[in-house]
Write a protein that holds these residues in place. Structure first.
Motif, PDB file in Angstrom:
ATOM      1  N   ASN A 141      -2.065 -14.247  -6.701  1.00  0.00           N
ATOM      2  CA  ASN A 141      -3.315 -13.511  -6.893  1.00  0.00           C
ATOM      3  C   ASN A 141      -3.397 -12.667  -8.167  1.00  0.00           C
ATOM      4  OD1 ASN A 141      -5.272 -13.761  -4.411  1.00  0.00           O
ATOM      5  ND2 ASN A 141      -3.187 -13.868  -3.635  1.00  0.00           N
ATOM      6  N   ARG A 142      -2.585 -12.963  -9.154  1.00  0.00           N
ATOM      7  CA  ARG A 142      -2.694 -12.222 -10.411  1.00  0.00           C
ATOM      8  C   ARG A 142      -4.089 -12.378 -11.018  1.00  0.00           C
ATOM      9  NH1 ARG A 142       0.981 -10.263 -14.139  1.00  0.00           N
ATOM     10  NH2 ARG A 142       2.672 -11.096 -12.873  1.00  0.00           N
ATOM     11  N   LYS A 143      -4.626 -13.586 -11.003  1.00  0.00           N
ATOM     12  CA  LYS A 143      -5.921 -13.815 -11.647  1.00  0.00           C
ATOM     13  C   LYS A 143      -7.101 -13.521 -10.736  1.00  0.00           C
ATOM     14  CE  LYS A 143      -6.093 -18.772 -10.494  1.00  0.00           C
ATOM     15  NZ  LYS A 143      -6.187 -20.137 -11.054  1.00  0.00           N
ATOM     16  N   HIS A 144      -6.851 -13.358  -9.446  1.00  0.00           N
ATOM     17  CA  HIS A 144      -7.944 -13.192  -8.492  1.00  0.00           C
ATOM     18  C   HIS A 144      -8.384 -11.743  -8.325  1.00  0.00           C
ATOM     19  CE1 HIS A 144      -6.077 -17.029  -6.702  1.00  0.00           C
ATOM     20  NE2 HIS A 144      -7.118 -17.366  -7.452  1.00  0.00           N
ATOM     21  N   GLY A 145      -7.717 -10.808  -8.969  1.00  0.00           N
ATOM     22  CA  GLY A 145      -8.094  -9.408  -8.838  1.00  0.00           C
ATOM     23  C   GLY A 145      -7.772  -8.826  -7.478  1.00  0.00           C
ATOM     24  N   ILE A 146      -6.735  -9.338  -6.828  1.00  0.00           N
ATOM     25  CA  ILE A 146      -6.295  -8.818  -5.532  1.00  0.00           C
ATOM     26  C   ILE A 146      -4.905  -8.233  -5.706  1.00  0.00           C
ATOM     27  CG2 ILE A 146      -5.752  -9.407  -3.137  1.00  0.00           C
ATOM     28  CD1 ILE A 146      -7.767 -11.676  -3.304  1.00  0.00           C
ATOM     29  N   HIS A 147      -4.766  -6.974  -5.386  1.00  0.00           N
ATOM     30  CA  HIS A 147      -3.523  -6.252  -5.619  1.00  0.00           C
ATOM     31  C   HIS A 147      -2.939  -5.746  -4.295  1.00  0.00           C
ATOM     32  CE1 HIS A 147      -4.686  -6.043  -9.909  1.00  0.00           C
ATOM     33  NE2 HIS A 147      -5.908  -5.797  -9.433  1.00  0.00           N
ATOM     34  N   LEU A 148      -1.620  -5.784  -4.194  1.00  0.00           N
ATOM     35  CA  LEU A 148      -0.909  -5.211  -3.052  1.00  0.00           C
ATOM     36  C   LEU A 148      -0.227  -3.918  -3.472  1.00  0.00           C
ATOM     37  CD1 LEU A 148       0.937  -8.221  -1.345  1.00  0.00           C
ATOM     38  CD2 LEU A 148      -1.064  -6.991  -0.488  1.00  0.00           C
ATOM     39  N   LEU A 149      -0.298  -2.917  -2.609  1.00  0.00           N
ATOM     40  CA  LEU A 149       0.413  -1.657  -2.788  1.00  0.00           C
ATOM     41  C   LEU A 149       1.008  -1.303  -1.431  1.00  0.00           C
ATOM     42  CD1 LEU A 149       1.132   0.890  -4.491  1.00  0.00           C
ATOM     43  CD2 LEU A 149      -1.062   1.860  -3.737  1.00  0.00           C
ATOM     44  N   LEU A 150       2.316  -1.483  -1.295  1.00  0.00           N
ATOM     45  CA  LEU A 150       2.974  -1.300  -0.003  1.00  0.00           C
ATOM     46  C   LEU A 150       4.045  -0.225  -0.111  1.00  0.00           C
ATOM     47  CD1 LEU A 150       3.594  -5.074   0.870  1.00  0.00           C
ATOM     48  CD2 LEU A 150       1.531  -3.733   1.261  1.00  0.00           C
ATOM     49  N   SER A 151       4.097   0.669   0.864  1.00  0.00           N
ATOM     50  CA  SER A 151       5.174   1.654   0.891  1.00  0.00           C
ATOM     51  C   SER A 151       6.163   1.304   1.984  1.00  0.00           C
ATOM     52  CB  SER A 151       4.631   3.077   1.100  1.00  0.00           C
ATOM     53  OG  SER A 151       4.324   3.315   2.463  1.00  0.00           O
ATOM     54  N   LEU A 152       7.431   1.610   1.719  1.00  0.00           N
ATOM     55  CA  LEU A 152       8.523   1.276   2.626  1.00  0.00           C
ATOM     56  C   LEU A 152       9.447   2.486   2.718  1.00  0.00           C
ATOM     57  CD1 LEU A 152       9.483  -2.014   0.728  1.00  0.00           C
ATOM     58  CD2 LEU A 152       7.869  -1.893   2.614  1.00  0.00           C
ATOM     59  N   THR A 153       9.828   2.870   3.919  1.00  0.00           N
ATOM     60  CA  THR A 153      10.746   3.990   4.089  1.00  0.00           C
ATOM     61  C   THR A 153      12.174   3.481   4.145  1.00  0.00           C
ATOM     62  OG1 THR A 153       9.130   5.371   5.226  1.00  0.00           O
ATOM     63  CG2 THR A 153      11.435   5.887   5.599  1.00  0.00           C
ATOM     64  N   ASP A 154      12.988   3.889   3.169  1.00  0.00           N
ATOM     65  CA  ASP A 154      14.418   3.582   3.115  1.00  0.00           C
ATOM     66  C   ASP A 154      14.733   2.118   3.415  1.00  0.00           C
ATOM     67  OD1 ASP A 154      15.860   5.840   2.236  1.00  0.00           O
ATOM     68  OD2 ASP A 154      15.472   6.842   4.133  1.00  0.00           O
ATOM     69  N   PRO A 155      14.163   1.189   2.662  1.00  0.00           N
ATOM     70  CA  PRO A 155      14.484  -0.219   2.929  1.00  0.00           C
ATOM     71  C   PRO A 155      15.894  -0.561   2.467  1.00  0.00           C
ATOM     72  CG  PRO A 155      13.176  -0.051   0.944  1.00  0.00           C
ATOM     73  CD  PRO A 155      13.259   1.346   1.512  1.00  0.00           C
ATOM     74  N   THR A 156      16.562  -1.409   3.201  1.00  0.00           N
ATOM     75  CA  THR A 156      17.836  -1.987   2.774  1.00  0.00           C
ATOM     76  C   THR A 156      17.653  -3.495   2.725  1.00  0.00           C
ATOM     77  OG1 THR A 156      18.668  -2.253   5.036  1.00  0.00           O
ATOM     78  CG2 THR A 156      19.116  -0.147   3.943  1.00  0.00           C
ATOM     79  N   GLY A 157      18.603  -4.176   2.080  1.00  0.00           N
ATOM     80  CA  GLY A 157      18.531  -5.625   2.046  1.00  0.00           C
ATOM     81  C   GLY A 157      18.530  -6.225   3.438  1.00  0.00           C
ATOM     82  N   ALA A 158      19.297  -5.598   4.351  1.00  0.00           N
ATOM     83  CA  ALA A 158      19.367  -6.105   5.720  1.00  0.00           C
ATOM     84  C   ALA A 158      18.033  -5.945   6.443  1.00  0.00           C
ATOM     85  CB  ALA A 158      20.475  -5.388   6.489  1.00  0.00           C
ATOM     86  N   LEU A 159      17.366  -4.815   6.228  1.00  0.00           N
ATOM     87  CA  LEU A 159      16.082  -4.584   6.887  1.00  0.00           C
ATOM     88  C   LEU A 159      14.982  -5.477   6.311  1.00  0.00           C
ATOM     89  CD1 LEU A 159      15.937  -0.702   7.321  1.00  0.00           C
ATOM     90  CD2 LEU A 159      16.300  -2.420   9.087  1.00  0.00           C
TER      91      LEU A 159
END
Length: 375
Positions: free
Chosen positions: A166-184
């Motif tokens: 979606n780079r050209k489609h004008g759709i953006h993601l903004l996600l927050s994550l609390t203390d992510p690890t590779g396992a999670l």
């Protein structure tokens, strides 16, 4: 559009919401984007309420957001396909190149606060289903658990599809994550991280912070973002780590900014596919699913899933020769091992996350295991 999608990580109180999400949301709003806010509690973004072009999902518990958020992200994928046809019809390379006579709404920012919490809430629901006495058979329980797993898969799949297409489609993601690890995060989460700009506010676990940023302990930041002051963050820009600082906008700052910029912002409506639900009904009442004793011992005491797993493993860690043994012990303690010799991959990932969490809390055995076995 150089970095159209952003993942913001940090522990509670690190500034990831007020100094990370809020300025980004306001900046894109001022540039003409429609902003859709998904925040379980519904209170962290109260200063943005009643602003044109900013739309809120109804407040809901994380576990009740799993299905509607999966549906919404699926709809976003379909909207991106529609936008492909619009761009072709107007011979435009990107959504920003569309002429006004195209009659389309502006760009779109989907901001999900605590995205990982929604994902992890599925484990809470699945544990409750397995312990429930409301199902007629084990087959019914397995079907219910598989349905939850499929919804989580849809969440990860749609988020990855949006980030990759979606780079050209004008759709953006903004996600927050609390203390992510590779396992999670697992494979799907790490794939999403590789497609987004990774921003790490203060985190509790150095290894998790480094993996999130995509750096090793030899790259100049052995502690990752651990110990950063509130409002400061590390960002991986094109493979280079930059230490940055954001501001902490007050409610008065936000009001003044909105009043100043609102006259220049053209009001537009969301595409029909992306209208949020009017209300989100509670689907899972955990206390109703669980036997009373189980609810009292685990979910009702307010412990996070990692803390529950850590309690099950604490004291056994010196016996583990490898992480598979830890996963087996965790799976057995939860009654999930059954007749299998090897634990499921999920249990191994959960065991690693729990041990790393214990190490971060100062547990000596867990610290030894992380140093000698995991690293």
């Amino acid at each position: 559009n150089q970095e159209p999608h952003i993942l913001v990580a940090g522990t509670s109180g690190s500034g990831k919401t007020r100094s990370g999400l809020m300025p980004t949301m306001l900046g894109l709003w001022a540039a003409g984007a429609n902003v859709i806010v998904i925040n379980g509690a519904g209170s962290d973004f109260a200063d943005l309420a009643h602003i044109p072009n900013i739309t809120f999902f109804p407040p809901a518990e994380e576990r009740d957001l799993i299905a509607p958020l999966a549906d919404f992200l699926d709809a976003t994928v379909r909207e991106s396909l529609r936008r492909d046809h619009v761009l072709a019809a107007w011979n435009a390379n990107t959504w920003r190149d569309l002429p006004p006579e195209a009659g389309e709404s502006g760009e779109l920012l989907i901001a999900v606060d605590e995205f990982l919490a929604v994902i992890l809430a599925a484990d809470e629901v699945k544990q409750a289903i397995r312990a429930s006495r409301q199902y007629a058979s084990q087959a019914e329980k397995r079907t219910a658990v598989e349905e939850i797993d499929h919804r989580v898969y849809r969440l990860w799949y749609a988020a990855n599809r949006i980030a990759s297409k979606n780079r050209k489609h004008g759709i953006h993601l903004l996600l927050s994550l609390t203390d992510p690890t590779g396992a999670l995060l697992g494979d799907y989460g790490m794939a999403l991280r590789r497609q987004c700009l990774a921003i790490a506010f203060r985190m509790r676990i150095a290894d998790g912070s480094r993996k999130f940023l995509g750096v090793s302990s030899r790259d100049g930041y052995p502690q990752g973002s651990v110990g950063l002051p509130t409002g400061q963050y590390l960002a991986n820009l094109g493979g280079e780590i930059h230490r940055c600082v954001s501001f902490f906008p007050s409610s008065a700052d936000i009001r003044q900014f909105v009043q100043t910029r609102a006259p220049q912002v053209r009001q537009s409506t969301l595409p029909p596919l992306l209208q949020p639900p009017a209300v989100i009904e509670g689907q899972w009442e955990i206390a109703d699913l669980l036997p009373a004793a189980t609810a009292d011992q685990s979910l009702a005491d307010g412990l996070s899933r990692i803390e529950q797993d850590a309690r099950l493993l604490q004291g056994q860690i010196p016996q583990f020769r490898n992480i598979t043994a830890a996963g087996r012990a965790l799976s057995e303690a939860k009654g999930e091992l059954g007749d299998r010799v090897n634990p499921p991959g999920r249990s191994i990932r959960d065991a690693e996350a729990a041990i790393r969490w214990l190490a971060a809390q100062g547990d000596e055995a867990a610290g030894w295991f992380v140093r000698e076995v995991l690293e």
